[in-house]
Scaffold this motif. Structure first.
Motif, PDB file in Angstrom:
ATOM      1  N   THR A   6      -7.592   8.837  -0.811  1.00 46.92           N
ATOM      2  CA  THR A   6      -8.518   8.515  -2.112  1.00 46.92           C
ATOM      3  C   THR A   6      -8.024   7.052  -2.493  1.00 46.92           C
ATOM      4  O   THR A   6      -9.040   6.389  -2.694  1.00 46.92           O
ATOM      5  CB  THR A   6      -8.016   9.534  -3.080  1.00 46.92           C
ATOM      6  OG1 THR A   6      -8.442  10.873  -2.589  1.00 46.92           O
ATOM      7  CG2 THR A   6      -8.968   9.190  -4.481  1.00 46.92           C
ATOM      8  N   THR A   7      -6.859   6.836  -2.428  1.00 49.20           N
ATOM      9  CA  THR A   7      -6.622   5.256  -3.168  1.00 49.20           C
ATOM     10  C   THR A   7      -7.151   4.307  -2.060  1.00 49.20           C
ATOM     11  O   THR A   7      -7.644   3.256  -2.677  1.00 49.20           O
ATOM     12  CB  THR A   7      -5.105   5.150  -3.242  1.00 49.20           C
ATOM     13  OG1 THR A   7      -4.474   5.552  -2.301  1.00 49.20           O
ATOM     14  CG2 THR A   7      -4.834   5.929  -4.594  1.00 49.20           C
TER      15      THR A   7
ATOM     16  N   THR B 119      -6.326  15.077  -5.543  1.00 52.47           N
ATOM     17  CA  THR B 119      -5.742  13.709  -5.804  1.00 52.47           C
ATOM     18  C   THR B 119      -6.438  13.226  -7.296  1.00 52.47           C
ATOM     19  O   THR B 119      -7.566  13.313  -7.223  1.00 52.47           O
ATOM     20  CB  THR B 119      -6.034  12.715  -4.639  1.00 52.47           C
ATOM     21  OG1 THR B 119      -5.310  13.314  -3.544  1.00 52.47           O
ATOM     22  CG2 THR B 119      -5.280  11.490  -4.777  1.00 52.47           C
TER      23      THR B 119
ATOM     24  N   ALA C 208      -6.557   9.260  -9.207  1.00 50.64           N
ATOM     25  CA  ALA C 208      -6.085   7.932  -8.953  1.00 50.64           C
ATOM     26  C   ALA C 208      -6.600   7.191 -10.124  1.00 50.64           C
ATOM     27  O   ALA C 208      -7.759   7.751 -10.366  1.00 50.64           O
ATOM     28  CB  ALA C 208      -6.607   7.558  -7.554  1.00 50.64           C
TER      29      ALA C 208
ATOM     30  N   VAL D  71      -6.582   1.083  -8.642  1.00 50.92           N
ATOM     31  CA  VAL D  71      -6.046   2.403  -8.848  1.00 50.92           C
ATOM     32  C   VAL D  71      -4.687   2.423  -7.988  1.00 50.92           C
ATOM     33  O   VAL D  71      -4.685   2.208  -7.069  1.00 50.92           O
ATOM     34  CB  VAL D  71      -7.086   3.639  -8.636  1.00 50.92           C
ATOM     35  CG1 VAL D  71      -8.436   3.260  -9.477  1.00 50.92           C
ATOM     36  CG2 VAL D  71      -7.310   3.425  -7.124  1.00 50.92           C
ATOM     37  N   ARG D  72      -3.921   3.514  -8.712  1.00 48.49           N
ATOM     38  CA  ARG D  72      -2.978   4.021  -7.965  1.00 48.49           C
ATOM     39  C   ARG D  72      -2.629   5.429  -8.301  1.00 48.49           C
ATOM     40  O   ARG D  72      -3.240   6.070  -8.964  1.00 48.49           O
ATOM     41  CB  ARG D  72      -1.604   3.510  -8.351  1.00 48.49           C
ATOM     42  CG  ARG D  72      -1.055   3.532  -9.766  1.00 48.49           C
ATOM     43  CD  ARG D  72       0.311   2.932  -9.815  1.00 48.49           C
ATOM     44  NE  ARG D  72       0.757   2.916 -11.281  1.00 48.49           N
ATOM     45  CZ  ARG D  72       1.621   3.857 -11.570  1.00 48.49           C
ATOM     46  NH1 ARG D  72       1.850   4.830 -10.969  1.00 48.49           N
ATOM     47  NH2 ARG D  72       2.070   3.920 -13.087  1.00 48.49           N
ATOM     48  N   LEU D  73      -1.761   6.179  -7.501  1.00 45.90           N
ATOM     49  CA  LEU D  73      -2.022   7.669  -7.271  1.00 45.90           C
ATOM     50  C   LEU D  73      -1.344   8.258  -8.945  1.00 45.90           C
ATOM     51  O   LEU D  73       0.008   7.545  -9.138  1.00 45.90           O
ATOM     52  CB  LEU D  73      -0.953   8.124  -6.250  1.00 45.90           C
ATOM     53  CG  LEU D  73      -0.694   9.695  -6.029  1.00 45.90           C
ATOM     54  CD1 LEU D  73      -1.943  10.511  -5.934  1.00 45.90           C
ATOM     55  CD2 LEU D  73       0.214   9.915  -4.992  1.00 45.90           C
TER      56      LEU D  73
ATOM     57  N   GLU E 126       0.079  11.619  -0.445  1.00 48.56           N
ATOM     58  CA  GLU E 126      -1.299  11.559  -0.755  1.00 48.56           C
ATOM     59  C   GLU E 126      -2.048  12.046   0.701  1.00 48.56           C
ATOM     60  O   GLU E 126      -1.872  11.394   1.624  1.00 48.56           O
ATOM     61  CB  GLU E 126      -1.736  10.158  -1.028  1.00 48.56           C
ATOM     62  CG  GLU E 126      -3.398  10.311  -1.328  1.00 48.56           C
ATOM     63  CD  GLU E 126      -3.816   8.834  -2.081  1.00 48.56           C
ATOM     64  OE1 GLU E 126      -4.774   8.468  -2.219  1.00 48.56           O
ATOM     65  OE2 GLU E 126      -2.806   7.980  -2.331  1.00 48.56           O
TER      66      GLU E 126
END
Length: 669
Positions: A89-90, A369, A371, A380-382, A391
């Motif tokens: 996702t990130t 997830t 983010a 963005v980050r987790l 992830e």
């Protein structure tokens, strides 16, 4: 320091945000939840990390609220340019992140199989993938339901009616789906978006290659007529190539029979359409089941089926009644003591409690997830803790996007080069932390941007350095242009020292004195502490045993061949080993006189104080494969260590008695 500043700032906003939330129907209406973390992500996006403690389980729920009425805020779908190319996702978010189009939040979206979305995906009123729908109520997606942004720019969760046909010799035939494996009695449309150059089908079907003046876009409401260039009949094992400016219509069984009269040179018209409520939508992502409809729990699948009844990590998208608020919602799961996850009925009830008018389930489990762009950062980050521990890669994502321009700086944070009390003569630097502008875009700060004022006149200021001159509590005002913040300082009145080799100006004196008061350290018989000596593993065991007040009166022999019951530190080593804090360095050996490394220190501190593991990397010289990677990141996140100025941690370096005393004192706080 940074995380504490952010939390303090968020706590100051909670009261106002709670009042605002109840008036706007935001997720903060979920009364059973407590706020773990909360902040404004951009001008139209708010993020909250909720924690729910029930009698038998805990839940970690994260909610991102996106106000699409904000002129600089959009909700978009992220689709890989290659259909079966899965990405984190990130990673998806980063690929869609550029100047003027900043991805500030994202969640995973479509269920997927063999790398491709299982269900419908569209972008800009054009079909990307038709997908399939199960006929079983025990399956997640058994009705055609999608989330998307409609032609009015509002969030929409509703059923859809997709129509796909081809016309040959005046007769209209239905197309089953696009770009998927062909099965019995199906008619599949293969387009250039298919990840392979050929259809990869077997010989038990008829395939027709149709080309057009230019590549078809499959726009809803469109009809496009092409010419048959090739026909592959049943029994022919030749691979059918998908033309770049055309499609392949592939039929099996009934679908094959409908193609039997097609000849090379014939005209075929493709017709793709969607019902009016979805026409001209910016995107659609089909999923299921429906969880909430008209503000009430409304599952469009059997709630007692195994998939619905299992407590697991979950992801959903929700909207308010007018569609001007979109909510990304995740709950972690399969992690006892942190978050067990929810079944779909529990998840739907939670979404109702937070004020959702409609909500649609998305892919969950290990794919769940969230983010987030944290304050002062660019990408963005987790934010959540996936059940896989890492992830997972996914096929599509939903994104909160900020298109805001650069604005004036509105707030800054700073940090001190050293925490804790100062001694007279000590100097600290005030270092830049984070800064955001009017639209919450990050602004880079440098030391030269800051100016300091010693409000209480307890010392002197030179550039961004403060030097303590007299005892007391005070404030340093830090300014950046017209914006300012403050830093609290405390200068100890240390006129005497417990050890003759620890002066009042020694950098670790305050922490050493605190440990003396707690009875954790006593020094040597000659009245020295020897702060710069390396600390041994045996001495470390003694300090940890005293710190945690472990019972040394009735210990079990830990079985180290080099530690006998007559040894000076036997009881302390045994107590620490019994508590699971320390292990041998070599096979069956403790190596009591061995020098403690900075990596070992991090592991011991993390174990002793049961600090949560942290996967976010803080130091360039600590790879994820290092045995102490998570422990080092854990103490870094909590500001127990700051590493070296060059961004390294130097895990193999030995640690001094003074350094360990400082780290231990910080951990105690």
């Amino acid at each position: 320091m940074k995380s504490r500043i952010i939390k303090i700032a968020c706590m100051m906003q909670v009261g106002l945000l709670l009042l605002w939330a109840f008036s706007t129907g935001s997720p903060l209406k979920a009364s059973a939840a407590t706020v773990n973390e909360q902040f404004k992500v951009s001008s139209g996006v708010n993020y909250t990390d909720f924690r729910i403690s029930e009698s038998t389980r805990k839940q970690a729920v994260r909610v991102m609220e996106v106000n699409v009425n904000d002129p600089y805020t959009n909700v978009e779908v992220g689709v890989s340019s290659i259909m079966n190319k899965l990405k984190k996702t990130t990673t998806h978010a980063l690929e869609h992140h550029y100047d003027g189009h900043l991805v500030v939040g994202a969640i995973n979206a479509s269920f997927f199989h063999l790398g491709a979305p299982i269900n419908l995906v569209s972008q800009n009123n054009k079909l990307v993938h038709a997908g399939t729908i199960s006929s079983s109520k025990d399956k997640y997606i058994n009705e055609p339901i999608a989330f998307g942004m409609n032609s009015n720019g509002k969030g929409q969760i509703d059923h859809y009616d997709l129509s796909m046909n081809y016309v040959h010799n005046g007769k209209t035939y239905k197309i089953t789906s696009t770009n998927k494996e062909r099965s019995t009695n199906n008619t599949i449309l293969y387009t250039p978006y298919f990840p392979s150059e050929t259809t990869n089908t077997n010989e038990w079907g008829t395939e027709v290659v149709v080309t057009f003046p230019e590549a078809p876009t499959l726009e809803f409401g469109s009809q496009v007529t092409g010419t048959v260039e090739q026909v592959r009949n049943v029994g022919d094992k030749t691979k059918t190539i998908i033309p770049k400016n055309g499609v392949v219509i592939s039929g099996n069984g009934k679908g094959s029979d409908q193609l039997k009269d097609v000849m090379v040179g014939d005209s075929i018209t493709l017709s793709i359409d969607i019902d009016s409520k979805w026409k001209d939508s910016s995107f659609m992502v089909a999923s299921g089941p429906m969880l909430v409809k008209d503000g009430r729990v409304s599952l469009s699948m059997n709630p007692n089926s195994s998939e619905a009844a299992t407590r697991a990590p979950r992801t959903a998208v929700a909207i308010n009644k007018t569609g001007d608020k979109v909510f990304f919602v995740t709950v972690d799961g399969r992690q006892s003591g942190y978050s067990t996850g929810m079944n779909l009925t529990e998840f739907a009830n939670y979404l109702v409690s937070m004020g959702a008018d409609r909500a649609l389930n998305l892919d969950g489990g290990g794919s769940t997830t969230m983010a987030v762009r944290y304050p002062g950062t660019d990408t963005v980050r987790l934010a959540n803790k996936p059940s896989d521990g890492v992830e997972r890669t996914v096929s599509t994502i939903l994104m909160a996007v900020s298109t805001a321009p650069k604005g004036e700086v509105r707030s800054i944070t700073v940090k001190k080069s050293k925490e804790g009390k100062l001694n007279v003569g000590d100097s600290i630097k005030i270092l830049p932390g984070t800064a955001v502008d009017t639209y919450y875009n990050p602004v880079k700060l440098s030391e030269s941007d800051l100016s300091l004022e010693d409000v209480n006149k307890l010392g002197s200021v030179s550039g961004n350095t403060f030097t303590a001159k007299k005892p007391g509590k005070g404030t340093i005002k830090v300014k950046y242009g017209n914006v300012s913040t403050t830093v609290n300082i405390e200068i100890a009145d240390n006129s005497t020292s417990s050890f003759k080799d620890v002066s009042n100006s020694f950098w670790g004196k305050t922490e050493i004195e605190e440990l003396v008061k707690k009875g954790i350290i006593t020094g040597y018989p000659d009245g020295t502490f020897k702060p710069n000596n390396t600390i041994s593993r045996g001495e470390t065991a003694v300090m940890l045993t005293r710190t945690l007040k472990l019972d040394t009166s009735n210990v079990k022999d830990p079985g180290f061949k080099d530690v006998s019951k007559s040894d000076m530190y036997y009881k302390e080593i045994a107590a620490a080993a019994n508590a699971g804090l320390i292990k041998g360095r070599e096979k069956d050996k403790f190596v009591s006189n061995g020098k403690l490394s900075r990596a070992e220190m991090a592991v011991l501190i993390q174990r002793a104080f049961k600090l949560p593991y942290e996967n976010n990397k803080y130091f360039s010289d600590v790879p994820s494969s290092h045995y102490a990677y998570q422990s080092i990141n854990s103490i870094a996140k909590l500001n127990i260590t700051e590493g070296y100025p060059d961004g390294t941690y130097r895990p193999n370096n030995s640690i001094t008695r003074a350094e360990f005393s400082v780290f231990l004192t910080r951990a105690l706080k």
